[in-house]
Scaffold this motif. Structure first.
Motif, PDB file in Angstrom:
ATOM      1  N   ARG A   1       0.406  -1.199  -0.236  1.00 10.83           N
ATOM      2  CA  ARG A   1      -0.142   0.566   0.152  1.00 10.83           C
ATOM      3  C   ARG A   1       0.869   1.429  -0.408  1.00 10.83           C
ATOM      4  NH1 ARG A   1      -5.259   1.130   1.695  1.00 10.83           N
ATOM      5  NH2 ARG A   1      -5.487   3.186   3.136  1.00 10.83           N
ATOM      6  N   PRO A   2       1.100   1.822  -1.132  1.00  8.98           N
ATOM      7  CA  PRO A   2       1.909   2.863  -1.331  1.00  8.98           C
ATOM      8  C   PRO A   2       1.383   4.164  -0.487  1.00  8.98           C
ATOM      9  CG  PRO A   2       0.755   2.679  -3.408  1.00  8.98           C
ATOM     10  CD  PRO A   2       0.680   1.580  -2.112  1.00  8.98           C
ATOM     11  N   SER A   3       3.107   4.750   0.355  1.00  3.29           N
ATOM     12  CA  SER A   3       2.556   6.210   0.920  1.00  3.29           C
ATOM     13  C   SER A   3       3.680   6.748  -0.145  1.00  3.29           C
ATOM     14  CB  SER A   3       3.151   6.128   2.218  1.00  3.29           C
ATOM     15  OG  SER A   3       1.838   5.926   2.963  1.00  3.29           O
ATOM     16  N   GLY A   4       4.804   6.909  -0.015  1.00  4.26           N
ATOM     17  CA  GLY A   4       6.078   7.031  -0.960  1.00  4.26           C
ATOM     18  C   GLY A   4       6.814   6.365  -1.695  1.00  4.26           C
ATOM     19  N   LEU A   5       7.471   6.702  -2.851  1.00  6.23           N
ATOM     20  CA  LEU A   5       7.414   5.824  -3.585  1.00  6.23           C
ATOM     21  C   LEU A   5       8.778   6.233  -4.425  1.00  6.23           C
ATOM     22  CD1 LEU A   5       4.373   5.133  -6.389  1.00  6.23           C
ATOM     23  CD2 LEU A   5       5.979   3.678  -5.028  1.00  6.23           C
ATOM     24  N   PHE A   6       9.595   6.099  -5.019  1.00  5.96           N
ATOM     25  CA  PHE A   6      11.013   6.396  -5.201  1.00  5.96           C
ATOM     26  C   PHE A   6      11.457   5.859  -6.119  1.00  5.96           C
ATOM     27  CE2 PHE A   6      15.853   7.221  -5.487  1.00  5.96           C
ATOM     28  CZ  PHE A   6      15.721   8.882  -5.731  1.00  5.96           C
ATOM     29  N   ILE A   7      12.191   6.140  -7.314  1.00  6.35           N
ATOM     30  CA  ILE A   7      13.289   5.143  -8.312  1.00  6.35           C
ATOM     31  C   ILE A   7      14.268   5.750  -9.034  1.00  6.35           C
ATOM     32  CG2 ILE A   7      13.273   3.971 -10.598  1.00  6.35           C
ATOM     33  CD1 ILE A   7       9.970   4.698 -10.083  1.00  6.35           C
ATOM     34  N   ASP A   8      15.433   4.507  -8.201  1.00  7.63           N
ATOM     35  CA  ASP A   8      16.688   4.576  -8.346  1.00  7.63           C
ATOM     36  C   ASP A   8      17.374   5.186 -10.686  1.00  7.63           C
ATOM     37  OD1 ASP A   8      17.311   2.426  -9.611  1.00  7.63           O
ATOM     38  OD2 ASP A   8      18.407   2.947  -6.939  1.00  7.63           O
ATOM     39  N   LYS A   9      18.760   5.696 -10.144  1.00  3.05           N
ATOM     40  CA  LYS A   9      19.069   5.788 -11.171  1.00  3.05           C
ATOM     41  C   LYS A   9      18.825   4.096 -11.950  1.00  3.05           C
ATOM     42  CE  LYS A   9      24.117   5.431  -9.982  1.00  3.05           C
ATOM     43  NZ  LYS A   9      25.454   6.366  -9.800  1.00  3.05           N
ATOM     44  N   ASN A  10      19.296   3.185 -11.233  1.00  4.81           N
ATOM     45  CA  ASN A  10      19.113   1.779 -11.413  1.00  4.81           C
ATOM     46  C   ASN A  10      17.687   1.631 -11.875  1.00  4.81           C
ATOM     47  OD1 ASN A  10      22.393   1.498 -11.479  1.00  4.81           O
ATOM     48  ND2 ASN A  10      21.864   1.852  -9.609  1.00  4.81           N
ATOM     49  N   GLU A  32       6.896   7.181   4.868  1.00  4.88           N
ATOM     50  CA  GLU A  32       6.087   7.405   4.494  1.00  4.88           C
ATOM     51  C   GLU A  32       6.622   7.894   3.257  1.00  4.88           C
ATOM     52  OE1 GLU A  32       2.026  10.469   4.122  1.00  4.88           O
ATOM     53  OE2 GLU A  32       1.978   9.323   6.253  1.00  4.88           O
ATOM     54  N   GLY A  33       7.529   8.778   3.168  1.00  2.00           N
ATOM     55  CA  GLY A  33       8.096   9.566   2.230  1.00  2.00           C
ATOM     56  C   GLY A  33       9.270   9.257   2.121  1.00  2.00           C
ATOM     57  N   ILE A  34       9.892   8.960   0.695  1.00  2.00           N
ATOM     58  CA  ILE A  34      10.814   8.010   1.183  1.00  2.00           C
ATOM     59  C   ILE A  34      11.696   8.447  -0.112  1.00  2.00           C
ATOM     60  CG2 ILE A  34       9.969   6.430  -1.040  1.00  2.00           C
ATOM     61  CD1 ILE A  34      11.404   4.362   1.052  1.00  2.00           C
ATOM     62  N   THR A  35      13.128   8.627   0.085  1.00  2.00           N
ATOM     63  CA  THR A  35      14.434   8.656  -1.213  1.00  2.00           C
ATOM     64  C   THR A  35      15.474   7.772  -0.687  1.00  2.00           C
ATOM     65  OG1 THR A  35      15.439  10.692  -2.087  1.00  2.00           O
ATOM     66  CG2 THR A  35      15.390  10.433  -0.004  1.00  2.00           C
ATOM     67  N   VAL A  36      16.501   8.171  -1.792  1.00  2.00           N
ATOM     68  CA  VAL A  36      17.810   7.289  -2.018  1.00  2.00           C
ATOM     69  C   VAL A  36      18.846   8.511  -2.161  1.00  2.00           C
ATOM     70  CG1 VAL A  36      18.591   5.161  -2.308  1.00  2.00           C
ATOM     71  CG2 VAL A  36      16.447   5.235  -2.439  1.00  2.00           C
TER      72      VAL A  36
END
Length: 363
Positions: A270-279, A335-339
């Motif tokens: 159940r997605p509260s936060g999404l992040f997609i990296d360079k890979n 909830e929020g997400i980053t890499v």
């Protein structure tokens, strides 16, 4: 003369203290949902919640200025210098009557650098840092004169653009009801996810060009394929496909930049936060899955961060939320997400009022 100065200062302070507080916009009571009215839970597999955890977690990394505490936050990002940016809710869970600067910059060692944005926000929510290190923030609630906007700042704190009408909520092409998330494509087009509460009649993605001119919108409230309900998070892969965290429907919806539905995934929780990296690795923060019938209904799914490649949609790693009783509350964990470029995951947490770091075990 000194007495006159002191008296004037006291009068000024008294006048400032006498200023009426802005009314905090009430959140309408949530309906009483039943199994029949709720979206279906995501289907379980033998691997659900069983992927390996290849990270170690820590809190307390960020060093706040003296006298300041971290408020609830769902907004975190990393810029090109490896600096971490956090927008909290002014030491609490709302900024409506606070003059604190909610947007904070930290260096890679967690040292506080600066903050800005005081008095401009109500409910800092979604965050994005573009290729020029501009800071984009969504403000998901409104009071008279501010809120329900998307704001673009320079890294020095200059307000460069505002989308929406401060303090006015609506469904028009130049206004928002509850803007959740924002992301900018390589060509400068801006995408905003609007609609934070389910069953309120607003669930859409709104697209603008780089100068803020409306281009198009798509999405309608519902449970069907292509419908949305609480488009809470946005991410974009290397091919420019837009990933929408369709939180209320317990899925990630994948679209073209013109709103064509390409895929619908339930395996990322159940997605509260999404992040997609360079890979092209997708990181999905599930902060709400619960067993009881009602808000967050997604039985069998454990809260936490799921990681997998968008190339095949397979989840290969899982960082479980350590909350011992998630069914007792509406939210916990990231909830929020980053890499960051070093592979460190940052999870912004509303309930715990902190930003946790999740470091690869190799580090």
């Amino acid at each position: 003369m000194k007495r006159l100065f002191v008296a004037a200062a006291l009068l000024a302070n008294a006048s400032a203290m006498a200023q009426p507080a802005l009314p905090v916009a009430p959140v309408p009571p949530r309906p009483v949902w039943t199994v029949d009215t709720l979206p279906e839970p995501a289907p379980l597999t033998a691997q659900t919640n069983k992927q390996p955890n290849m990270h170690r977690s820590e809190i307390g990394f960020f060093k706040l200025p003296a006298g300041r505490v971290m408020g609830s936050t769902s907004a975190v990002g990393v810029d090109s210098k490896g600096h971490i940016w956090i927008a909290d809710r002014c030491g609490a869970n709302n900024c409506a009557n606070s003059s604190l600067d909610p947007i904070m910059e930290f260096d890679a060692q967690g040292n506080f650098i600066k903050a800005f944005g005081g008095g401009l926000t109500v409910f800092p929510h979604g965050f994005y840092i573009d290729t020029m290190d501009n800071i984009w923030l969504t403000d998901a609630r409104a009071v008279p004169g501010k809120g329900a906007t998307v704001m673009k700042f320079s890294r020095e704190g200059k307000l460069l653009m505002t989308l929406g009408k401060p303090g006015i909520q609506g469904k028009g092409t130049d206004e928002f009801t509850e803007p959740n998330a924002v992301i900018v494509a390589k060509n400068g087009d801006i995408f905003v996810g609007d609609g934070h509460e389910a069953d309120r009649g607003v669930a859409r993605v709104v697209k603008y060009n780089a100068s803020g001119k409306f281009l198009m919108q798509w999405g309608q409230p519902g449970k069907g394929q292509g419908d949305l309900e609480v488009p809470h998070a946005l991410a974009m892969d290397s091919k420019g496909r837009l990933y929408v965290g369709d939180r209320w429907n317990n899925r990630v919806q994948v679209y073209s930049q013109t709103g064509k539905l390409l895929n619908s995934w339930t395996q990322f929780g159940r997605p509260s936060g999404l992040f997609i990296d360079k890979n092209d690795m997708l990181y999905s923060a599930d902060s709400e899955s619960r067993r009881p019938v009602g808000y967050g209904y997604n039985p069998g799914w454990q809260r936490g961060i799921r990681i997998g490649s968008v190339k095949n949609g397979k989840v290969t790693a899982f960082i479980p939320d350590p909350d011992p009783n998630p069914d007792a509350g509406a939210t916990s964990g990231a909830e929020g997400i980053t890499v960051g470029p070093d592979g460190v995951i940052y999870g912004a947490q509303v309930k715990e009022r902190t930003v946790a770091r999740h470091l690869p075990l190799a580090k």
